[in-house]
Scaffold this motif. Structure first.
Motif, PDB file in Angstrom:
ATOM      1  N   LYS A  12       2.477  17.758 -39.432  1.00  0.00           N
ATOM      2  CA  LYS A  12       2.626  18.788 -38.503  1.00  0.00           C
ATOM      3  C   LYS A  12       2.573  18.208 -36.865  1.00  0.00           C
ATOM      4  O   LYS A  12       1.638  17.615 -36.627  1.00  0.00           O
ATOM      5  N   GLY A  13       3.521  18.810 -36.159  1.00  0.00           N
ATOM      6  CA  GLY A  13       3.602  18.538 -34.969  1.00  0.00           C
ATOM      7  C   GLY A  13       4.041  16.889 -34.649  1.00  0.00           C
ATOM      8  O   GLY A  13       4.108  16.477 -33.368  1.00  0.00           O
ATOM      9  N   LYS A  14       4.428  16.051 -35.715  1.00  0.00           N
ATOM     10  CA  LYS A  14       4.971  14.928 -35.401  1.00  0.00           C
ATOM     11  C   LYS A  14       6.695  14.714 -35.359  1.00  0.00           C
ATOM     12  O   LYS A  14       7.200  15.659 -35.718  1.00  0.00           O
ATOM     13  N   VAL A  15       6.878  13.554 -34.659  1.00  0.00           N
ATOM     14  CA  VAL A  15       8.501  13.436 -34.342  1.00  0.00           C
ATOM     15  C   VAL A  15       8.592  12.100 -35.146  1.00  0.00           C
ATOM     16  O   VAL A  15       8.164  11.017 -34.735  1.00  0.00           O
ATOM     17  N   ALA A  16       9.707  12.284 -35.945  1.00  0.00           N
ATOM     18  CA  ALA A  16      10.111  11.209 -36.945  1.00  0.00           C
ATOM     19  C   ALA A  16      11.689  10.691 -36.509  1.00  0.00           C
ATOM     20  O   ALA A  16      12.392  11.922 -36.594  1.00  0.00           O
ATOM     21  N   LEU A  17      11.958   9.599 -36.218  1.00  0.00           N
ATOM     22  CA  LEU A  17      13.309   9.059 -36.058  1.00  0.00           C
ATOM     23  C   LEU A  17      13.636   8.189 -37.208  1.00  0.00           C
ATOM     24  O   LEU A  17      12.948   7.362 -37.825  1.00  0.00           O
ATOM     25  N   VAL A  18      14.631   8.395 -37.811  1.00  0.00           N
ATOM     26  CA  VAL A  18      15.169   7.916 -39.156  1.00  0.00           C
ATOM     27  C   VAL A  18      16.456   7.516 -38.779  1.00  0.00           C
ATOM     28  O   VAL A  18      17.466   8.213 -38.638  1.00  0.00           O
ATOM     29  N   THR A  19      16.707   6.182 -39.056  1.00  0.00           N
ATOM     30  CA  THR A  19      18.056   5.602 -38.785  1.00  0.00           C
ATOM     31  C   THR A  19      18.914   5.768 -40.246  1.00  0.00           C
ATOM     32  O   THR A  19      18.224   5.575 -41.055  1.00  0.00           O
ATOM     33  N   GLY A  20      20.168   5.984 -40.120  1.00  0.00           N
ATOM     34  CA  GLY A  20      20.845   6.370 -41.151  1.00  0.00           C
ATOM     35  C   GLY A  20      20.231   7.322 -42.214  1.00  0.00           C
ATOM     36  O   GLY A  20      20.269   7.313 -43.498  1.00  0.00           O
ATOM     37  N   GLY A  21      19.800   8.426 -41.447  1.00  0.00           N
ATOM     38  CA  GLY A  21      18.832   9.408 -42.033  1.00  0.00           C
ATOM     39  C   GLY A  21      19.659  10.713 -42.588  1.00  0.00           C
ATOM     40  O   GLY A  21      18.843  11.523 -42.989  1.00  0.00           O
ATOM     41  N   ALA A  22      20.823  10.772 -42.775  1.00  0.00           N
ATOM     42  CA  ALA A  22      21.644  11.880 -43.183  1.00  0.00           C
ATOM     43  C   ALA A  22      22.462  11.544 -44.670  1.00  0.00           C
ATOM     44  O   ALA A  22      22.771  12.436 -45.105  1.00  0.00           O
ATOM     45  N   ARG A  23      22.451  10.373 -44.875  1.00  0.00           N
ATOM     46  CA  ARG A  23      23.093   9.990 -46.181  1.00  0.00           C
ATOM     47  C   ARG A  23      22.249   8.909 -46.933  1.00  0.00           C
ATOM     48  O   ARG A  23      21.380   8.443 -46.470  1.00  0.00           O
ATOM     49  N   ARG A  87      14.482  14.793 -26.240  1.00  0.00           N
ATOM     50  CA  ARG A  87      14.766  15.786 -27.088  1.00  0.00           C
ATOM     51  C   ARG A  87      13.383  16.437 -27.462  1.00  0.00           C
ATOM     52  O   ARG A  87      13.131  17.520 -27.542  1.00  0.00           O
ATOM     53  N   PHE A  88      12.368  15.473 -27.918  1.00  0.00           N
ATOM     54  CA  PHE A  88      11.152  16.041 -28.432  1.00  0.00           C
ATOM     55  C   PHE A  88       9.819  15.430 -27.740  1.00  0.00           C
ATOM     56  O   PHE A  88       8.850  16.030 -27.986  1.00  0.00           O
ATOM     57  N   GLY A  89       9.962  14.757 -26.835  1.00  0.00           N
ATOM     58  CA  GLY A  89       8.927  14.350 -25.885  1.00  0.00           C
ATOM     59  C   GLY A  89       7.929  13.351 -26.275  1.00  0.00           C
ATOM     60  O   GLY A  89       7.171  12.924 -25.414  1.00  0.00           O
ATOM     61  N   LYS A  90       8.233  12.908 -27.515  1.00  0.00           N
ATOM     62  CA  LYS A  90       7.386  11.675 -28.031  1.00  0.00           C
ATOM     63  C   LYS A  90       8.048  11.004 -29.171  1.00  0.00           C
ATOM     64  O   LYS A  90       9.171  11.530 -29.637  1.00  0.00           O
ATOM     65  N   LEU A  91       7.472  10.081 -29.867  1.00  0.00           N
ATOM     66  CA  LEU A  91       7.878   9.608 -30.831  1.00  0.00           C
ATOM     67  C   LEU A  91       6.716   9.101 -31.623  1.00  0.00           C
ATOM     68  O   LEU A  91       6.050   8.313 -31.174  1.00  0.00           O
ATOM     69  N   ASP A  92       6.440   9.637 -32.886  1.00  0.00           N
ATOM     70  CA  ASP A  92       5.362   9.066 -33.629  1.00  0.00           C
ATOM     71  C   ASP A  92       5.544   8.154 -35.030  1.00  0.00           C
ATOM     72  O   ASP A  92       4.936   7.302 -35.258  1.00  0.00           O
ATOM     73  N   ILE A  93       6.728   8.479 -35.405  1.00  0.00           N
ATOM     74  CA  ILE A  93       7.281   7.810 -36.643  1.00  0.00           C
ATOM     75  C   ILE A  93       8.515   7.083 -36.528  1.00  0.00           C
ATOM     76  O   ILE A  93       9.659   7.993 -36.191  1.00  0.00           O
ATOM     77  N   LEU A  94       8.703   5.759 -36.620  1.00  0.00           N
ATOM     78  CA  LEU A  94      10.016   5.135 -36.791  1.00  0.00           C
ATOM     79  C   LEU A  94      10.316   4.760 -38.108  1.00  0.00           C
ATOM     80  O   LEU A  94       9.486   4.001 -38.762  1.00  0.00           O
ATOM     81  N   VAL A  95      11.381   5.232 -39.006  1.00  0.00           N
ATOM     82  CA  VAL A  95      11.773   4.582 -40.241  1.00  0.00           C
ATOM     83  C   VAL A  95      13.094   3.893 -39.900  1.00  0.00           C
ATOM     84  O   VAL A  95      14.327   4.296 -39.785  1.00  0.00           O
ATOM     85  N   ASN A  96      12.845   2.622 -40.077  1.00  0.00           N
ATOM     86  CA  ASN A  96      14.165   1.760 -39.912  1.00  0.00           C
ATOM     87  C   ASN A  96      14.919   1.535 -41.403  1.00  0.00           C
ATOM     88  O   ASN A  96      14.478   0.720 -42.192  1.00  0.00           O
ATOM     89  N   ASN A  97      15.631   2.606 -41.623  1.00  0.00           N
ATOM     90  CA  ASN A  97      16.410   2.680 -42.908  1.00  0.00           C
ATOM     91  C   ASN A  97      17.770   2.012 -42.938  1.00  0.00           C
ATOM     92  O   ASN A  97      18.071   1.869 -43.908  1.00  0.00           O
ATOM     93  N   ALA A  98      18.409   2.428 -41.835  1.00  0.00           N
ATOM     94  CA  ALA A  98      20.033   2.016 -41.858  1.00  0.00           C
ATOM     95  C   ALA A  98      20.288   0.520 -42.314  1.00  0.00           C
ATOM     96  O   ALA A  98      19.551  -0.453 -41.934  1.00  0.00           O
ATOM     97  N   GLY A  99      21.153   0.319 -43.341  1.00  0.00           N
ATOM     98  CA  GLY A  99      21.440  -0.806 -43.915  1.00  0.00           C
ATOM     99  C   GLY A  99      22.861  -1.074 -44.643  1.00  0.00           C
ATOM    100  O   GLY A  99      23.352   0.069 -44.741  1.00  0.00           O
TER     101      GLY A  99
END
Length: 257
Positions: A12-23, A87-99
């Motif tokens: 809760k309250g965290k911001v996650a960036l997910v590359t290739g995160g829609a498929r 957009r969100f004011g911070k970044l807590d989680i990066l998921v390097n998924n795109a491949g």
């Protein structure tokens, strides 16, 4: 000692960036993170799956935004991280998924195919981790989760750049975990086993390799994407604050044999 309770898995309250995160598997990571309270920012080159994912994440009560961006071009990492902060004011989680994965016989493998895979799977992950680390270091907290593979450990005799990139992801994960620990940033990896996705369809239907893989998995069955969602939430949450530099295989025991 850190307190452990039911909120230890909350995002809760965290911001996650997910590359290739829609498929593919990325979609399941985005959904899992939003289920536990994270707002999600997805970057992908194409807009495939955006509308469906938006609906799911908002139904989970979280916000989501998207950026269409080729993350292999020069300066892309800084652009992506800046967009998340705006957009969100911070970044807590990066998921390097795109491949991506390209196959060919050893003597016929093309130089351009090597470069394409290494640029997306390894170089883009490094540059995004580097840019994200600068933000997280100021916050004195953060989670970087790099997506590995069974090929982080094993040979892939027709997918040379993929195997090399996923071995590289394991090394990058360990090196960054060591370097960023003083900033209270944990860097870990998630290594999916043989999971039923579009990327693995060729293997699933291969008359030789398909049965070989099933026979090698102790359960005798391929995994499904949902089985990666719990491990993703664990690595993204405070429940894993004393876990760093680990590549977690979620493989049904494949690596045991």
């Amino acid at each position: 000692m850190a307190k452990f309770d039911r909120n230890s898995f909350s995002l809760k309250g965290k911001v996650a960036l997910v590359t290739g995160g829609a498929r593919g598997l990325g979609k399941y990571y985005s959904i899992a993170l939003s289920m536990y309270g994270a707002n999600v920012f997805v970057v992908s080159r194409k807009q495939d799956g955006w509308a469906e994912l938006k609906q799911i994440v908002e139904k989970n009560g979280q916000q989501i935004d998207f950026l269409s961006q080729d993350i292999t071009v020069s300066g892309a990492a800084e652009k992506v991280i800046q967009a998340v902060i705006e957009r969100f004011g911070k970044l807590d989680i990066l998921v390097n998924n795109a491949g991506m994965q390209l196959r060919n016989d050893v003597l016929d493998f093309k130089d351009d195919d090597w470069l394409k895979v290494i640029d997306l799977n390894l170089n883009a992950s490094y540059f995004l981790a580097h840019a994200a680390a600068k933000v997280m270091a100021e916050q004195k907290s953060g989670k970087i989760i790099n997506i590995g593979s069974m090929q982080s450990y094993r040979a892939g005799k027709r997918i040379f750049p993929y195997a090399a990139s996923k071995h590289g992801i394991l090394g990058l994960t360990r090196a960054y975990a060591d370097a960023l620990a003083p900033y209270h940033i944990q860097v870990n990896g998630l290594a999916p086993g043989y999971i039923t996705t579009d990327m693995t369809k060729a293997l699933q239907t291969d008359p030789v390799r398909g049965p070989e893989i099933k026979a090698h998995i102790p359960s005798g069955e391929w995994g499904v994407p949902e089985e990666l969602m719990g491990p993703m939430v664990f690595l993204a949450s405070s429940a894993s604050d004393y876990v760093t530099g680990v590549m977690l295989p979620v493989d049904g025991g494949y690596l045991l044999r």
